[in-house]
Design an enzyme around this catalytic site. Structure first.
Site, mmCIF file in Angstrom:
data_model
loop_
_atom_site.group_PDB
_atom_site.id
_atom_site.type_symbol
_atom_site.label_atom_id
_atom_site.label_comp_id
_atom_site.label_asym_id
_atom_site.label_seq_id
_atom_site.Cartn_x
_atom_site.Cartn_y
_atom_site.Cartn_z
ATOM 1 N N LYS A 53 0.844 -1.205 0.000
ATOM 2 C CA LYS A 53 0.000 0.000 0.000
ATOM 3 C C LYS A 53 0.876 1.251 0.000
ATOM 4 O O LYS A 53 0.600 2.220 -0.713
ATOM 5 C CB LYS A 53 -0.934 -0.013 1.217
ATOM 6 C CG LYS A 53 -2.015 -1.075 1.116
ATOM 7 C CD LYS A 53 -2.775 -1.293 2.424
ATOM 8 C CE LYS A 53 -3.709 -2.493 2.288
ATOM 9 N NZ LYS A 53 -4.412 -2.831 3.539
ATOM 10 N N GLN A 97 -4.165 -1.289 9.517
ATOM 11 C CA GLN A 97 -4.096 -2.630 8.941
ATOM 12 C C GLN A 97 -4.758 -3.639 9.876
ATOM 13 O O GLN A 97 -4.395 -3.739 11.042
ATOM 14 C CB GLN A 97 -2.624 -3.006 8.678
ATOM 15 C CG GLN A 97 -2.445 -4.340 7.976
ATOM 16 C CD GLN A 97 -3.026 -4.365 6.565
ATOM 17 O OE1 GLN A 97 -2.923 -3.399 5.815
ATOM 18 N NE2 GLN A 97 -3.655 -5.467 6.194
ATOM 19 N N ASP A 120 -10.043 3.418 4.164
ATOM 20 C CA ASP A 120 -10.584 2.072 3.943
ATOM 21 C C ASP A 120 -12.109 2.053 3.913
ATOM 22 O O ASP A 120 -12.701 1.005 3.645
ATOM 23 C CB ASP A 120 -10.092 1.119 5.037
ATOM 24 C CG ASP A 120 -8.876 0.323 4.588
ATOM 25 O OD1 ASP A 120 -8.809 -0.017 3.395
ATOM 26 O OD2 ASP A 120 -8.014 0.047 5.432
#
Ligand code: NAP
Length: 294
Positions: A53, A97, A120
């Site tokens: 990422k 994460q 996200d």
């Protein structure tokens, strides 16, 4: 294999090029887009996802801000870190994460992220906007899958989509996306308590496996001519495999996403897209408020 391979790498490259152009346009206004990644603990798979990422963010011209906490971090420490990033003007998007190490509550931590920095799309407010079909950052993996379907011109309206998995990260928001107005699939959401799963899956014109069980979905689950989306990423002795047994399913399905190189790159592309959209929103808010470039 007779099925068409739906490469996520190809689509993700196109999305990432669009994102890079938007990042460059912001830079021309004196704004550097910043994406913060928060990794708690030392799970090797999570470390690889974060590295990918960060690399993708940097390639798109973003500033990547790498935050690491030890596996011994407390819930309060994780949440305090997120609050600090919420207040940091360099940060437009935050990724925590998941999963967090044992004993920490990932959902509670995500709820501490500023919804306007939620790269996200998993903050409860943003999940609410998804339910309401109102604009907002969308959960990255489902958004990436929708992009993939659109790119390959896979029809969804009037089709039956069976989604196996109901996690808040993938299965549940994906079912909402597929059933939303404009996408118009008729969605069946299956999970570990669903009886007669193979039979049910064979109803799907589109079959999505978001389970986390290596190669569980074989040809007996697949309607001939179906489009099969394999979300699973499972580490086995031979390397990475999906939730779909690509060898047998490839003989029955019309199209299938590969693992790796299918949904994974689309997830990263979607979260970069969320981040640049959040940065554009902040930049426009600042302009309206008369602030100078940050
Ligand atoms: P998760 O939170 O463990 O959820 C798995 C879901 O599968 C649950 O809803 C579970 O049902 C269901 N399930 C488990 N065993 C089943 C069975 N035998 N039959 C039917 N349903 C079953 O996992 P997740 O976070 O959604 O991730 C799923 C997979 O996708 C994992 O392999 C993960 O690594 C991968 N993933 C990939 C990406 C990507 O970018 N490609 C992104 C995220 C995740 P219950 O609810 O009843 O327990």
């Amino acid at each position: 294999m007779s099925a068409r391979l739906l490469s996520g790498n190809v689509v993700a490259a196109a999305v990432r090029a669009e994102v890079a152009a938007r990042v460059a346009a912001l830079r021309a206004r004196g704004i550097t887009v910043g994406l913060a990644t928060v990794l708690v603990g030392d799970d090797p798979a999570s470390a690889i996802y974060v590295r990918n990422k960060r690399r993708a963010a940097e390639e798109a011209g973003m500033r990547s801000i790498d935050v690491r906490l030890p596996a011994t971090a407390t819930q309060a420490e994780v949440e305090a870190t997120l609050e600090r990033l919420n207040a940091d003007p360099r940060v437009d998007g935050i990724i925590l994460q998941l999963p967090l190490p044992e004993g920490l509550d990932g959902q509670a931590a995500v709820a501490r992220i500023d919804p306007a920095k939620d790269a996200d799309g998993l903050h409860p407010r943003n999940l609410g906007l998804l339910v309401l079909e109102r604009p907002g950052p969308r959960p990255a993996t489902p958004a990436g899958i929708l992009r993939l379907l659109r790119y390959y011109e896979i029809p969804t309206a009037g089709r039956v989509a069976v989604v196996v998995g109901r996690s808040f990260l993938v299965g549940r928001p994906l079912a909402l996306e597929l059933g939303a107005r404009g996408v118009d699939a008729t969605v069946v959401q299956a999970h570990s308590k669903t009886p007669a799963l193979p039979e049910l899956c064979r109803r799907g014109d589109i079959l999505v496996a978001a389970i986390g069980r290596p190669r569980m979905i074989d040809a007996s689950y697949v309607k001939p001519g179906a489009v099969v989306i394999d979300v699973g990423i499972n580490r086995v002795d031979e390397g990475l495999v999906g939730d779909v047994d690509a060898e047998s399913v490839g003989e029955v399905a019309a199209a299938i996403t590969p693992v790796p190189g299918g949904v994974g790159p689309m997830t990263i592309a979607a979260l970069l897209e969320n981040t640049v959209a959040l940065a554009e929103g902040r930049a426009d808010d600042d302009r309206e408020n008369g602030a100078t470039d940050g």
